[in-house]
Each structure stands twice: as C-alpha cells, then as structure tokens.
Design an enzyme around this catalytic site. Sequence first.
Site, PDB file in Angstrom:
ATOM      1  N   ALA A   2      36.461  29.225  10.440  1.00  0.00           N
ATOM      2  CA  ALA A   2      36.746  29.540  11.837  1.00  0.00           C
ATOM      3  C   ALA A   2      35.875  28.713  12.780  1.00  0.00           C
ATOM      4  CB  ALA A   2      36.514  31.025  12.074  1.00  0.00           C
ATOM      5  N   CYS A   3      36.462  28.235  13.865  1.00  0.00           N
ATOM      6  CA  CYS A   3      35.745  27.453  14.871  1.00  0.00           C
ATOM      7  C   CYS A   3      36.433  27.646  16.213  1.00  0.00           C
ATOM      8  CB  CYS A   3      35.738  25.961  14.528  1.00  0.00           C
ATOM      9  SG  CYS A   3      35.133  25.561  12.875  1.00  0.00           S
ATOM     10  N   THR A   4      35.818  27.144  17.281  1.00  0.00           N
ATOM     11  CA  THR A   4      36.445  27.119  18.597  1.00  0.00           C
ATOM     12  C   THR A   4      36.120  25.778  19.238  1.00  0.00           C
ATOM     13  OG1 THR A   4      36.085  29.510  18.818  1.00  0.00           O
ATOM     14  CG2 THR A   4      36.669  28.290  20.809  1.00  0.00           C
TER      15      THR A   4
END
Length: 496
Positions: A2-4
């Site tokens: 998960a990343c943004t």
Amino acid sequence: MACTTILVGKNASYDGSTMIARNDDSGSGHFTAKKFVVVKPEELPAVYQSVISHVQIPLPGAGQAMRMTAMPNAVAGKGIWAASGVNAANVGMTATETITSNPRVLGADPLVVYQPAQGDQPEVPGGIGEEDIVYLVLPYICSARQGVERLGRLLETYGTYEMNGIAFQDVHEIWWLETIGGHHWMARRVPDDSYVVMPNQLGIDSFDFADAAGAQENYMCSADLKEFVDKYHLDLSLDGEFNPRDAFGSHDDSDHVYNTPRAWFMLRYLNPNTWAWDGPDADYTPRSDDLPWCMVPERKVTPEDVKYLLSSHYQGTPYDPYAAYGDQKSKGAYRSIGINRNDFMALIQMRPDVPEDFRAVEWIAYASNAFNTMVPFYANVDATPAYLACTTGEVSTDSFYWVSRMIAAMADAAYGKSIFHIERYEEAVLSATRALLHEYDEKQRSAFDPAARAALREEANEAIAKALKARAADTLDKVLFELSCNMKNAYSRSDA
C-alpha cells in the site's frame, strides 16, 4: 504494498518545480526498514536478477548507466526495492504505487507469476515488479518521457506479476504510467497546471488513443492496447468516451474504505471550494468512484502541502481516529494516509530557477507521517549522511529511521500530550533545513568550480542531517516523558 502518491505539475507548484511524492508503506504485520543511499554505475551488474520472480534481465553496457539516489530496503532478503530516487541527469522516479484491476483484464492478460520447479519441470521466471523497476530504469534515462518508453519496453518483453503505477519527472514535465494485466500499460502526462492524487487504485480516467498512436504529446501506451480493449470488450462507456478506470480498474466495496476516501481528502484539501465535499448534497464523498484523477488547485502547492496530505488521518472530518469529538462509529472508518506502516516518504523537487547541478532536492521522511518531519537533501551527491544511510535491522538512536519509529509509537500512545511537541518538531526542522538550503544555494551560485559546488552539496547535506539529529533527539526525549507520565506508577504531585 500500500502507498499513496501525489504529483504536482510545474505551473501548479509554488516555485515552478515539478514535484512527485509517495508514501511507501510496509505490508501488514511488519516494518520494512529503509535507508537513503547513492547507487553508483559500477555497482550495477551486467545482468540483473530479481529475488522474487527470478527473472534475469541484461542491463545496458558500460558507460550507459548513471549514478542515482535510492531508498532501498535496509535488511537483505527480498531484493533491493530502490523505491524512489534521482539520477545524474536530473530525472526523478518513484515506484511503485500498487493499484487494482478486475477479472476481465486479468483473465485476458494474466499476470506473469513465478512458478517454482516441480519434479522434472524447471522453474518459470515471473515478470518484473516493485522490487525491480527503479533499479532497471532510472540509471538509464535522460528524461521523464524516456522513462516511460524504457519501462514500457520492459513490461512488454518480460511482463509483470502485479499491477503498479509509476511516476517519472524531469524539470519540464511529469508522466504517470499504469500497468494493465501482465504485459500492457498506459501513460499520461500530468497537465502542467494540475496535480494528481493516487490511492492504490488504477487512476487514469480519460485516455486519447489517437494521440498515443500519433504525436504522443500527452498519452502513450503499449502498441496493441486499443486492439486489446476491443478484442476483450473492456470499454464500458455508453457515451463513447473511453474511461480507463472503468475498463481496467476496480470498484469493489473495499475500495470505498481503503482507497477512495484518501483521494477524497486530498482533493478536498487542495480544492475546498471547487466542489461540495461534505453533507447530503456533496458532489463527491469518500465513497465516490468518479473522483477526478487530476485537478487544477485553488492555489499553488508547496512541499509542506504535500507533506500534510501524505500525513493525513482525516483531520477536520468525522473520520479522524484522534478526534475528541464526533460519532464513535465514524472515527477510523476509513484507511488513513499517515499510518503506522509508513516506511518513508520521498518528495522529489526539480527546481527550474537554479543551475542544473543543484536543481534536484529530495525531501525525506521516515516512519509514520502523522508524527514525523520531512527534510530536504541535495540529490546530486556521491554519498548521503550516515544518519539516513546507516539503517539496519537493529533499533538504534543513531538511525533517523528508527528514531522516527520510536517518536511515532510514543506520540501515538500519548497523543493529547505529545501532538504539540510533534508540531513544534516539524516546524523547527522545516524552518532550519530550509534556511540551510537557501544558504547553500547562494554559496553554490557564488562558486564557479563544479568540484567546489559538489563539495558544498555534501557539506550542506551533512549540516542538514546534524540539525535534524539534534531536533529529533530532543523530540524523542519529550514524547518519551509524556508517555512515561501515563505509566501506572507515575507520581506527579507537586510536593513529591
């Protein structure tokens, strides 16, 4: 993983810079310790081999590789995971943002997954993935566009075992590439006057196949992507306007908890008056599937804005898990951007108003963005400060990564008393390190010898790291005290 991601076009930024930034988050149940290092051309092998997929890929010959910064894993085991960096040609790259797809795509072009040997059957290597992409591409490109072209060829040749989004930048432009199934891909140029937010979903919401097949001014893709869409009936539009998010992406119930709320918060912050974001008559809500991929901000965007957004836990909304007010059912309802599993944030800034050799600045933060600070470093260097490069698997106050982890854990556990210290910490570090950056920009402008300017960049990075270390140690002391006051045997009477 998960990343943004946030991308800011040059006319949308406060100083004309292109900016690309991403939180890198570890998987559930563990931390992936990171370090900030320089990778030199002589360290690159003739043939690259992926640890996860076992694929082997010849690299360009001697003299074609460039030095680059990187944010690799600090503990050996599952590959390099270079993650984010800047090369000697002032090209920045961050990879990857894990994105989602759907069975129609994955059934038509399956992911290229490693198959171990079984009996008399030899192993079958998989494709490339997040472990490999920066290492395979960044040392060999001289522009953002070249980054798209090189990665596109690699994807078509070797395939991938996961869906990912990748950002490339130079001082002029930013490109965003998304993988589609095992071998297909598309890329779109970020409009100069706009910013982009990406929260683990396939994001591009419009695509011009004519431009991609012709001038490629704003769009590029794998050569047969249009035929692939037509053959497998992937276009779901009723009005003839092709929407890649509908065709290639997902709209699962889990997206409305995990992904779309993050995009909603970021868009709401940078464009508070453009749309109605709250209430029963909202144009967009945290559960909207049609949030814009890019928007023109209502004011110019700064690095501090980017850091604030990548630290978000839905401040000022009913969904903030730290809020002392509101409906208990709403608190923590959506996945925050700033979470305990943030391993690092890297914001790469290409400044157009300074000479090329000190144009690139890499802003770095470690651990949970809700409780840390970011720090600027010159990227055109041969070595990085030990405080950021020395990370190992052993917890140590000599490592900015582990100090940041400790500050975050303690501040979270004593949030009400500690958040004041965190806010002061971030403001003090940003102010002091910006001042050092201004000072050393001027020193380099006055130095005509390239070697002297290079030495000044190394000196500046060490001075920045020294200032950071002192303030981080002071903040660790303060939040440790606040947390210890919550101990069951704490005794705080004034007459003790």
